[in-house]
Design a protein around this motif. Structure first.
Motif, PDB file in Angstrom:
ATOM      1  N   GLU A 104       0.823  -1.204   0.000  1.00 29.83           N
ATOM      2  CA  GLU A 104       0.000   0.000   0.000  1.00 29.83           C
ATOM      3  C   GLU A 104       0.860   1.259   0.000  1.00 29.83           C
ATOM      4  O   GLU A 104       0.625   2.192  -0.770  1.00 29.83           O
ATOM      5  CB  GLU A 104      -0.912  -0.004   1.224  1.00 29.83           C
ATOM      6  CG  GLU A 104      -1.885   1.149   1.260  1.00 29.83           C
ATOM      7  CD  GLU A 104      -2.847   1.029   2.435  1.00 29.83           C
ATOM      8  OE1 GLU A 104      -4.036   1.327   2.246  1.00 29.83           O
ATOM      9  OE2 GLU A 104      -2.411   0.638   3.532  1.00 29.83           O
ATOM     10  N   LEU A 227      -5.823  -6.435  -3.696  1.00 26.26           N
ATOM     11  CA  LEU A 227      -6.308  -5.287  -4.468  1.00 26.26           C
ATOM     12  C   LEU A 227      -6.778  -4.171  -3.553  1.00 26.26           C
ATOM     13  O   LEU A 227      -6.658  -2.986  -3.892  1.00 26.26           O
ATOM     14  CB  LEU A 227      -7.431  -5.721  -5.398  1.00 26.26           C
ATOM     15  CG  LEU A 227      -7.022  -6.598  -6.583  1.00 26.26           C
ATOM     16  CD1 LEU A 227      -8.240  -7.059  -7.371  1.00 26.26           C
ATOM     17  CD2 LEU A 227      -6.054  -5.848  -7.492  1.00 26.26           C
ATOM     18  N   ARG A 228      -7.314  -4.518  -2.375  1.00 24.89           N
ATOM     19  CA  ARG A 228      -7.717  -3.481  -1.423  1.00 24.89           C
ATOM     20  C   ARG A 228      -6.528  -2.675  -0.941  1.00 24.89           C
ATOM     21  O   ARG A 228      -6.635  -1.471  -0.674  1.00 24.89           O
ATOM     22  CB  ARG A 228      -8.456  -4.106  -0.235  1.00 24.89           C
ATOM     23  CG  ARG A 228      -9.912  -4.421  -0.498  1.00 24.89           C
ATOM     24  CD  ARG A 228     -10.683  -4.652   0.792  1.00 24.89           C
ATOM     25  NE  ARG A 228     -10.176  -5.803   1.536  1.00 24.89           N
ATOM     26  CZ  ARG A 228     -10.599  -7.052   1.361  1.00 24.89           C
ATOM     27  NH1 ARG A 228     -11.537  -7.302   0.450  1.00 24.89           N
ATOM     28  NH2 ARG A 228     -10.102  -8.032   2.075  1.00 24.89           N
ATOM     29  N   TRP A 231      -5.908  -0.141  -3.585  1.00 24.74           N
ATOM     30  CA  TRP A 231      -7.006   0.734  -3.958  1.00 24.74           C
ATOM     31  C   TRP A 231      -6.723   2.220  -3.715  1.00 24.74           C
ATOM     32  O   TRP A 231      -7.042   3.048  -4.575  1.00 24.74           O
ATOM     33  CB  TRP A 231      -8.283   0.302  -3.249  1.00 24.74           C
ATOM     34  CG  TRP A 231      -9.429   1.236  -3.500  1.00 24.74           C
ATOM     35  CD1 TRP A 231     -10.088   2.021  -2.595  1.00 24.74           C
ATOM     36  CD2 TRP A 231     -10.040   1.502  -4.764  1.00 24.74           C
ATOM     37  NE1 TRP A 231     -11.067   2.753  -3.199  1.00 24.74           N
ATOM     38  CE2 TRP A 231     -11.067   2.456  -4.537  1.00 24.74           C
ATOM     39  CE3 TRP A 231      -9.829   1.040  -6.069  1.00 24.74           C
ATOM     40  CZ2 TRP A 231     -11.858   2.945  -5.562  1.00 24.74           C
ATOM     41  CZ3 TRP A 231     -10.619   1.535  -7.096  1.00 24.74           C
ATOM     42  CH2 TRP A 231     -11.617   2.465  -6.838  1.00 24.74           C
ATOM     43  N   SER A 235      -7.069   4.486  -7.030  1.00 22.70           N
ATOM     44  CA  SER A 235      -8.134   5.477  -7.146  1.00 22.70           C
ATOM     45  C   SER A 235      -7.563   6.887  -7.223  1.00 22.70           C
ATOM     46  O   SER A 235      -8.012   7.709  -8.034  1.00 22.70           O
ATOM     47  CB  SER A 235      -9.094   5.358  -5.960  1.00 22.70           C
ATOM     48  OG  SER A 235      -8.397   5.483  -4.719  1.00 22.70           O
TER      49      SER A 235
END
Length: 301
Positions: A104, A227-228, A231, A235
């Protein structure tokens, strides 16, 4: 001098079996590094041999500029994570948390830089180098997109090595060595753009079914969960890209390239920063806390 002052007695091992595991691990590491070096430089070899030195110069420039964001982040992360992963070893739950948090954080830094550089590549080359380097624009655009994928892939080989799966890591490198040079050669029919496109097409096709899939399954990470973690960066980068393209579409064509480049960079950075701060501030704070705890863990170890 040190050995002279503090001599140490060195003896041959009693049996070769005592070295077997170390030799096997070291052999896998050497094999994977050699394979990585070969396929990582195969595109330069193909461009130079098939397309000539002029094309090689343009392609090399595109690769060097596109790699800057990735190299800066990967070098910083690489100095820390291998030691942390090695200290955890079989604690897969902890490694899983580290993988998701690092993925992340890395994506938040590299995705906007990679996509942004791809979007402004034409004005960037024109302003910084001049029109004579126009041949580097398309490779820079494509290789910048590939650099974003490469930034998050760097964690997987380190996890495999730290958890003792060096054989699988070597096997994945050999698969890449067998596939990617062939794709570079086939792509050279369309010039440097075709070779650069081979990275975008071929690398995910090689990595996703092998390295990614094996490591995520090993740690018990599902695809939606991974994928989270991506995100926030995905985005925010999509919104930033829309802002940059919108700025380009609404600015007059008579505006100097240098001013257009500065305007696109500033608006894109502001939009991305504001979106991340408003929509994902909690995730950013959590990642900052994670980095601080990782640093303390490394210092204590």
């Amino acid at each position: 001098c040190a050995l002279r002052l503090r001599p140490h007695r060195v003896a041959w091992p009693g049996t070769v079996s005592t070295l077997r595991d170390s030799l096997r691990f070291g052999g896998h590491v050497v094999l994977s590094r050699l394979a990585w070096y070969a396929y990582s430089n195969a595109d330069f070899a193909v461009v130079g041999r098939v397309l000539g030195t002029v094309a090689l110069g343009a392609y090399s420039f595109g690769w060097s500029i596109a790699s800057i964001p990735v190299e800066r982040v990967s070098a910083t992360v690489g100095r820390v994570v291998l030691g942390v992963f090695s200290s955890l070893q079989r604690d897969y739950a902890a490694i899983r948390r580290y993988l998701l948090a690092l993925t992340e954080g890395i994506a938040l830094l590299t995705f906007p830089a990679a996509v942004g550089l791809s979007l402004v590549a034409h004005d960037f080359v024109l302003v910084v180098l001049g029109a004579k380097w126009n041949a580097a624009v398309v490779p820079l655009q494509l290789l910048s997109l590939y650099a974003g994928v490469r930034s998050i892939d760097a964690l997987f080989p380190q996890i495999l090595l730290a958890t003792g799966h060096s054989r699988q890591n070597a096997r994945f490198s050999l698969i890449a060595l067998a596939v990617l040079p062939l794709l570079f050669f086939l792509g050279s029919r369309w010039g440097t753009a075709g070779v650069a496109s081979a990275w975008i097409v071929g690398f995910p096709l090689v990595v996703l079914p092998t390295n990614f899939r094996y490591t995520l399954r090993l740690l018990g990470v599902s695809a939606p969960e991974y994928l989270r973690a991506l995100w926030p960066a995905l985005s925010g980068t999509a919104l930033m890209a829309a802002a940059v393209l919108g700025t380009r579409a609404t600015t007059p064509a008579s505006l100097p390239s240098s001013l257009r480049l500065a305007l696109e960079v500033v608006i894109g950075a502001c939009v991305y920063g504001a979106f991340i701060r408003l929509a994902h501030a909690e995730r950013v704070r959590a990642f900052s806390a994670f980095v601080r705890s990782t640093r303390r863990r490394r210092e204590e170890s």
